[in-house]
Write an enzyme that holds these catalytic residues in place. Structure first.
Site, PDB file in Angstrom:
ATOM      1  CG  ASP A   1     -15.844 -13.670  22.087  1.00  0.00           C
ATOM      2  OD1 ASP A   1     -15.011 -12.941  21.376  1.00  0.00           O
ATOM      3  OD2 ASP A   1     -15.888 -14.882  21.901  1.00  0.00           O
ATOM      4  CG  ASP A   2     -20.098 -10.936  28.832  1.00  0.00           C
ATOM      5  OD1 ASP A   2     -21.083 -11.593  28.930  1.00  0.00           O
ATOM      6  OD2 ASP A   2     -19.804  -9.709  29.407  1.00  0.00           O
TER       7      ASP A   2
END
Length: 236
Positions: free
Chosen positions: A171-172
């Site tokens: 999710d970065d």
């Protein structure tokens, strides 16, 4: 000369072996590793989980300079009761709301810090000695119970505080962008759109070949963004 207690150090895993095995398993990633140069990640492993998460909560959604000022003010506000030592969870539970507001903390962050302190006291947040013996997923499971702490925050702790070698923060934004630059059609000069960024399942499928070195691969995907932005000079 001995290294100071809180001085960042290289992770304990063999990063040279990691780079060699990643390049052999994934030639495209290997070309990125070659362009970006040596693996220079350092971990601040002397911090307790409580101390690291206090800092993480303070820094959320703020520019680093502003967050550093608030974090410093918060720690300084406890000096009359604990000197230069980091305040304990009980110190945070006992302090008045006005003290947290005076440091510059929002209402939500104050609530998050008090919840972190309470869950440290009751054992939900492990000690440093205990957390070192826990699996990555067990650590995530424990720490996301704290108000304001999500999976991404714990993944950053795993990579940069605990030096865990096989973490893939899907999710970065930087890791996703680096993945698109390295394996997708995104070019350095392109304006990034949501459609350019890979879905987590696509990243996880490719990352099967990166095990057990996904943290090292992720670090190089961040470097792909630096290369694209001209912040890092590629090796010839």
């Amino acid at each position: 000369m001995p290294r100071p207690l809180n001085s960042p150090r290289p992770p304990r895993y063999d990063s040279a072996l990691a780079c060699k095995e990643l390049a052999a398993a994934d030639p495209k990633l290997g070309r990125l590793i070659e362009r970006a140069g040596p693996f220079t990640l350092r971990v601040a492993s002397a911090q307790s989980p409580f101390e690291a998460l206090v800092e993480s909560i303070v820094y959320q959604q703020l520019h680093a300079k502003a967050a550093a000022t608030i974090h410093r003010r918060l720690l300084e506000s406890f000096q009359p009761v604990c000197g230069l030592d980091h305040p304990s969870p009980q110190h945070l539970l006992d302090c008045p709301n006005e003290q947290l507001r005076a440091a510059g903390l929002s209402h939500n962050k104050s609530l998050a810090l008090r919840d972190l302190a309470a869950k440290t006291v009751d054992g939900t947040v492990p000690t440093l000695a205990r957390i070192r013996r826990m699996s990555d997923e067990a650590i995530i499971e424990h720490l996301i119970q704290v108000r304001g702490i999500g999976r991404w925050t714990v993944e950053m702790l795993l990579i940069f505080r605990l030096g865990r070698p096989d973490v893939l923060p899907v999710d970065d934004y930087g890791v996703r962008k680096g993945f698109a630059l390295t394996f997708g059609k995104l070019k350095p000069a392109d304006k990034v759109t949501p459609a350019d960024l890979p879905k987590p399942d696509i990243m996880r499928r490719r990352a099967e070949r990166w095990k057990p070195w996904s943290s090292v691969a992720s670090w190089y995907l961040w470097r792909a963004c630096d290369l694209a932005a001209g912040k890092l000079t590629p090796l010839p």
